[in-house]
Design a protein around this motif. Structure first.
Motif, PDB file in Angstrom:
ATOM      1  N   ILE A 157      47.924  50.077  44.461  1.00 52.55           N
ATOM      2  CA  ILE A 157      47.165  50.065  43.209  1.00 52.55           C
ATOM      3  C   ILE A 157      46.669  48.654  42.906  1.00 52.55           C
ATOM      4  O   ILE A 157      45.511  48.448  42.529  1.00 52.55           O
ATOM      5  N   VAL A 158      47.550  47.667  43.084  1.00 49.69           N
ATOM      6  CA  VAL A 158      47.183  46.274  42.811  1.00 49.69           C
ATOM      7  C   VAL A 158      46.059  45.825  43.737  1.00 49.69           C
ATOM      8  O   VAL A 158      45.129  45.110  43.319  1.00 49.69           O
ATOM      9  N   LYS A 159      46.118  46.250  45.013  1.00 48.40           N
ATOM     10  CA  LYS A 159      45.082  45.885  45.976  1.00 48.40           C
ATOM     11  C   LYS A 159      43.722  46.416  45.536  1.00 48.40           C
ATOM     12  O   LYS A 159      42.697  45.711  45.606  1.00 48.40           O
ATOM     13  N   GLU A 160      43.686  47.672  45.066  1.00 45.14           N
ATOM     14  CA  GLU A 160      42.435  48.266  44.591  1.00 45.14           C
ATOM     15  C   GLU A 160      41.901  47.517  43.370  1.00 45.14           C
ATOM     16  O   GLU A 160      40.693  47.302  43.234  1.00 45.14           O
ATOM     17  N   LEU A 161      42.815  47.117  42.484  1.00 40.77           N
ATOM     18  CA  LEU A 161      42.406  46.356  41.305  1.00 40.77           C
ATOM     19  C   LEU A 161      41.868  44.981  41.705  1.00 40.77           C
ATOM     20  O   LEU A 161      40.909  44.486  41.106  1.00 40.77           O
ATOM     21  N   GLN A 162      42.488  44.367  42.720  1.00 38.63           N
ATOM     22  CA  GLN A 162      42.032  43.058  43.187  1.00 38.63           C
ATOM     23  C   GLN A 162      40.616  43.152  43.765  1.00 38.63           C
ATOM     24  O   GLN A 162      39.786  42.263  43.554  1.00 38.63           O
ATOM     25  N   ILE A 163      40.346  44.237  44.513  1.00 38.31           N
ATOM     26  CA  ILE A 163      39.002  44.440  45.076  1.00 38.31           C
ATOM     27  C   ILE A 163      37.965  44.565  43.955  1.00 38.31           C
ATOM     28  O   ILE A 163      36.884  43.967  44.005  1.00 38.31           O
ATOM     29  N   GLU A 164      38.327  45.361  42.933  1.00 38.12           N
ATOM     30  CA  GLU A 164      37.427  45.536  41.787  1.00 38.12           C
ATOM     31  C   GLU A 164      37.221  44.208  41.061  1.00 38.12           C
ATOM     32  O   GLU A 164      36.110  43.879  40.624  1.00 38.12           O
ATOM     33  N   LYS A 165      38.291  43.417  40.977  1.00 38.28           N
ATOM     34  CA  LYS A 165      38.223  42.108  40.326  1.00 38.28           C
ATOM     35  C   LYS A 165      37.274  41.177  41.083  1.00 38.28           C
ATOM     36  O   LYS A 165      36.472  40.460  40.475  1.00 38.28           O
ATOM     37  N   GLU A 166      37.350  41.195  42.415  1.00 41.07           N
ATOM     38  CA  GLU A 166      36.493  40.348  43.237  1.00 41.07           C
ATOM     39  C   GLU A 166      35.018  40.730  43.076  1.00 41.07           C
ATOM     40  O   GLU A 166      34.139  39.861  43.047  1.00 41.07           O
ATOM     41  N   LYS A 167      34.753  42.049  42.967  1.00 41.09           N
ATOM     42  CA  LYS A 167      33.371  42.502  42.778  1.00 41.09           C
ATOM     43  C   LYS A 167      32.795  41.977  41.459  1.00 41.09           C
ATOM     44  O   LYS A 167      31.670  41.486  41.413  1.00 41.09           O
ATOM     45  N   ILE A 168      33.582  42.103  40.399  1.00 42.44           N
ATOM     46  CA  ILE A 168      33.106  41.652  39.085  1.00 42.44           C
ATOM     47  C   ILE A 168      32.938  40.132  39.070  1.00 42.44           C
ATOM     48  O   ILE A 168      31.973  39.606  38.507  1.00 42.44           O
ATOM     49  N   THR A 169      33.887  39.422  39.707  1.00 45.26           N
ATOM     50  CA  THR A 169      33.775  37.960  39.789  1.00 45.26           C
ATOM     51  C   THR A 169      32.503  37.562  40.535  1.00 45.26           C
ATOM     52  O   THR A 169      31.806  36.618  40.145  1.00 45.26           O
ATOM     53  N   GLY A 170      32.184  38.302  41.610  1.00 43.60           N
ATOM     54  CA  GLY A 170      30.959  38.040  42.359  1.00 43.60           C
ATOM     55  C   GLY A 170      29.720  38.253  41.507  1.00 43.60           C
ATOM     56  O   GLY A 170      28.756  37.468  41.587  1.00 43.60           O
ATOM     57  N   ARG A 171      29.741  39.301  40.689  1.00 44.84           N
ATOM     58  CA  ARG A 171      28.594  39.561  39.816  1.00 44.84           C
ATOM     59  C   ARG A 171      28.445  38.465  38.763  1.00 44.84           C
ATOM     60  O   ARG A 171      27.335  38.087  38.376  1.00 44.84           O
ATOM     61  N   LEU A 172      29.604  37.962  38.273  1.00 41.49           N
ATOM     62  CA  LEU A 172      29.560  36.870  37.303  1.00 41.49           C
ATOM     63  C   LEU A 172      28.940  35.615  37.919  1.00 41.49           C
ATOM     64  O   LEU A 172      28.151  34.912  37.276  1.00 41.49           O
ATOM     65  N   LYS A 173      29.292  35.333  39.180  1.00 41.79           N
ATOM     66  CA  LYS A 173      28.726  34.174  39.871  1.00 41.79           C
ATOM     67  C   LYS A 173      27.209  34.322  40.037  1.00 41.79           C
ATOM     68  O   LYS A 173      26.446  33.374  39.832  1.00 41.79           O
ATOM     69  N   THR A 174      26.788  35.543  40.433  1.00 39.49           N
ATOM     70  CA  THR A 174      25.349  35.810  40.582  1.00 39.49           C
ATOM     71  C   THR A 174      24.633  35.637  39.245  1.00 39.49           C
ATOM     72  O   THR A 174      23.533  35.071  39.176  1.00 39.49           O
ATOM     73  N   LEU A 175      25.269  36.114  38.182  1.00 40.11           N
ATOM     74  CA  LEU A 175      24.710  36.008  36.842  1.00 40.11           C
ATOM     75  C   LEU A 175      24.559  34.544  36.448  1.00 40.11           C
ATOM     76  O   LEU A 175      23.536  34.137  35.873  1.00 40.11           O
ATOM     77  N   TYR A 176      25.571  33.754  36.769  1.00 40.73           N
ATOM     78  CA  TYR A 176      25.529  32.329  36.440  1.00 40.73           C
ATOM     79  C   TYR A 176      24.405  31.621  37.197  1.00 40.73           C
ATOM     80  O   TYR A 176      23.689  30.781  36.646  1.00 40.73           O
ATOM     81  N   ASN A 177      24.247  31.986  38.475  1.00 41.57           N
ATOM     82  CA  ASN A 177      23.168  31.404  39.277  1.00 41.57           C
ATOM     83  C   ASN A 177      21.797  31.756  38.710  1.00 41.57           C
ATOM     84  O   ASN A 177      20.884  30.925  38.679  1.00 41.57           O
TER      85      ASN A 177
END
Length: 553
Positions: A416-436
């Protein structure tokens, strides 16, 4: 771009149709006129382009900010099962009005699943490299902005009506109906108003809520939920009968005095269905807006009775608990069995609280036992089946078994934690794209702030879930360290002449009793199998009330 080599007849199409609000004047049994128009437009487009129409998905009466729509979810399921590879909508707002989620499906989900997406009115086609596709992001943001502004306007209009003493709810409370000449005015319902008046009269005459409910049930009086034909709570066993809670709800409702009480709840956001109860200071109350069913003096007197009958449970809660108290459960309704001291007969008894509160309705079954006799037989079974096993217990083998079970549980948590970490990485990536995009001037500071706050809120929720899972994992692992101490405690306590409650709490998880008097003892950590036996009516010559009988002191 993807799959550009596919021909038109290679696309298996699912057309998606949504109507934001349910049409009050439907001319057809299942579809509103707007839905039918959408179907005709989409079917014509599919036919003219020689696509293969596989399925139609319809959500009639669902908001565009909510993506848990049944038709939409069925479409996603068919996409995952490779039944369709093309989705067509009338316009982008039909897919959704939440710009973050709509953008996610168009720019991420559909491309990742090789889905061609077409919006007819905006001439958007993900299969083609065309200028009209570039405007989709702006249109999606405008649709979201429209929903937000529309929600604010509707709330302001409704609150203004409430302040003017107009009823704006979906259904009037039991006893009232809308005035045919003025939809915002309540008038007594000739079918149900007499029932409400009778309830208040009975209570004013000293009849309690339980007896009132019984009288209404005996007379086969329809319940408020039955009259409104609303959905019932799944927790109720007998759904068409009056209960104490329903009677009390009527007796405490100020609307029956002629005052309109509204705005007691609100949605947390225009994108959410969740409601929260507001502080009474925020309620909108307008006095004397409609004909009362009870005068204010009677209403106040009835509610004074409720406060006067409030019992002081301090004496009961401060007493020492009986040996099995808190461990006894009803098999039928799953509730905890009540251990009660009967002062007049001077003895302790056990029964199902759900049954004893309302035996006439039969919401459960009687589980009545003299407590002392029940305790006696349970302890006999514990001594018979458990003592020998505990004395011969091999702590090492026990720990090995527990460690095995703990490993299984922790592995599930890690997944469960692994799946949450994957989802977390996706959102973090979108935040980085948004910042750029913000740094490159693609989006404004205000747009960045609004989008970033939503992603940050999601990240916060994911981090909380990960923390909860890690805490759960820690507690499970801690069992392995605690278990040897528990085993030593059990051995030590079993050496005592008389068992203590500490032993029962250490050893027993719960004791389940069914309506046929079968008793099952469930032990902690599964260190020993469950023990099931049948209660016996022993020593009938003795006082049935237990060791302290009615005539013995």
């Amino acid at each position: 771009m993807y799959n550009t080599y596919l021909m038109a007849n290679d696309f298996n199409v699912g057309i998606y149709i949504r109507l934001s609000q349910e049409d009050k004047d439907k001319k057809y049994e299942s579809d509103s006129e707007s839905v039918i128009n959408q179907k005709e437009l989409l079917r014509g487009y599919v036919k003219n382009n020689n696509f293969n129409l596989v399925k139609e998905y319809v959500d009639d009466g669902y908001s565009g900010t909510d993506f848990e729509r049944p038709g939409f979810q069925r479409m996603l399921e068919d996409i995952n099962n490779k039944k369709i590879n093309c989705v067509i909508v009338k316009d982008l707002s039909r897919l959704g009005r939440d710009h973050v989620m709509t953008g996610y499906y168009i720019e991420t989900f559909f491309p990742e699943n090789n889905i061609r997406f077409i919006s007819i009115l905006e001439s958007y086609d993900s299969f083609k490299n065309q200028a009209s596709n570039d405007s989709s992001t702006f249109i999606i943001a405008c649709n979201d902005y429209y929903s937000k502004q529309n929600s604010i306007k509707i709330r302001n209009v409704l609150n203004e009506k409430r302040k003017n003493g107009k009823f704006v709810g979906s259904l009037p409370c039991f006893g009232y109906m809308r005035d045919p000449l003025d939809k915002g005015h309540l008038i007594p319902n000739p079918d149900t108003a007499p029932i409400v008046k009778k309830i208040f009269k009975w209570r004013a005459d000293g009849i309690g809520p339980t007896e009132i409910a019984n009288r209404l049930n005996k007379a086969n009086v329809i319940t408020p939920s039955g009259y409104k034909k609303t959905n019932y709570s799944s927790r109720l066993i007998d759904r068409d009968n009056w209960n104490i809670s329903t009677v009390k709800k009527i007796l405490t409702n100020r609307v029956y005095t002629g005052d309109l009480v509204q705005h007691t709840q609100t949605k947390v956001s225009y994108k959410s269905k969740k409601k929260i109860t507001l502080d009474e200071k925020l309620w909108i109350i307008v006095e004397n807006t409609h004909e009362p069913l009870v005068d204010k003096d009677t209403f106040e007197y009835v509610n004074t009775l409720r406060k006067r009958n409030t019992r002081n449970y301090e004496i009961k809660t401060n007493r020492e608990k009986r040996l099995l108290e808190g461990k006894l459960f009803c098999k039928e309704c799953k509730n905890r069995l009540t251990v009660l001291y009967r002062k007049k007969q001077d003895y302790w008894s056990v029964n199902c609280n759900r049954y004893s509160r309302d035996p006439v309705r039969g919401r459960c079954y009687s589980h009545f036992y003299p407590y002392n006799y029940l305790e006696e037989q349970v302890l006999e079974q514990i001594n018979k089946y458990i003592s020998k096993l505990i004395k011969e217990l091999n702590i090492k083998e026990l720990n090995d078994e527990v460690v095995k079970n703990i490993h299984k549980e922790t592995t599930n948590i890690d997944k469960i934690v692994k799946e949450l970490q994957i989802e977390k990485e996706k959102i973090t990536g979108r935040l980085k794209t948004l910042y750029n995009d913000r740094c490159d001037g693609v989006i404004s500071a205000d747009t960045y702030k609004e989008l970033a706050s939503e992603f940050e809120q999601k990240l916060k929720q994911i981090n909380e879930k990960i923390e909860d899972q890690n805490i759960k994992k820690y507690k499970i692992k801690n069992k392995a360290n605690i278990l040897p101490d528990y085993t030593k405690k059990i051995k030590k306590l079993l050496d005592l002449n008389k068992p203590k409650k500490k032993l029962i709490d250490t050893l027993v998880d719960k004791i389940v009793i069914d309506k046929d008097r079968n008793i099952t003892i469930c032990f902690k950590y599964d260190i020993v199998p469950e023990v099931t036996f049948k209660y016996e009516n022993r020593n009938l010559a003795r006082n049935p009330y237990g060791r302290k009988g009615k005539n013995n002191s």
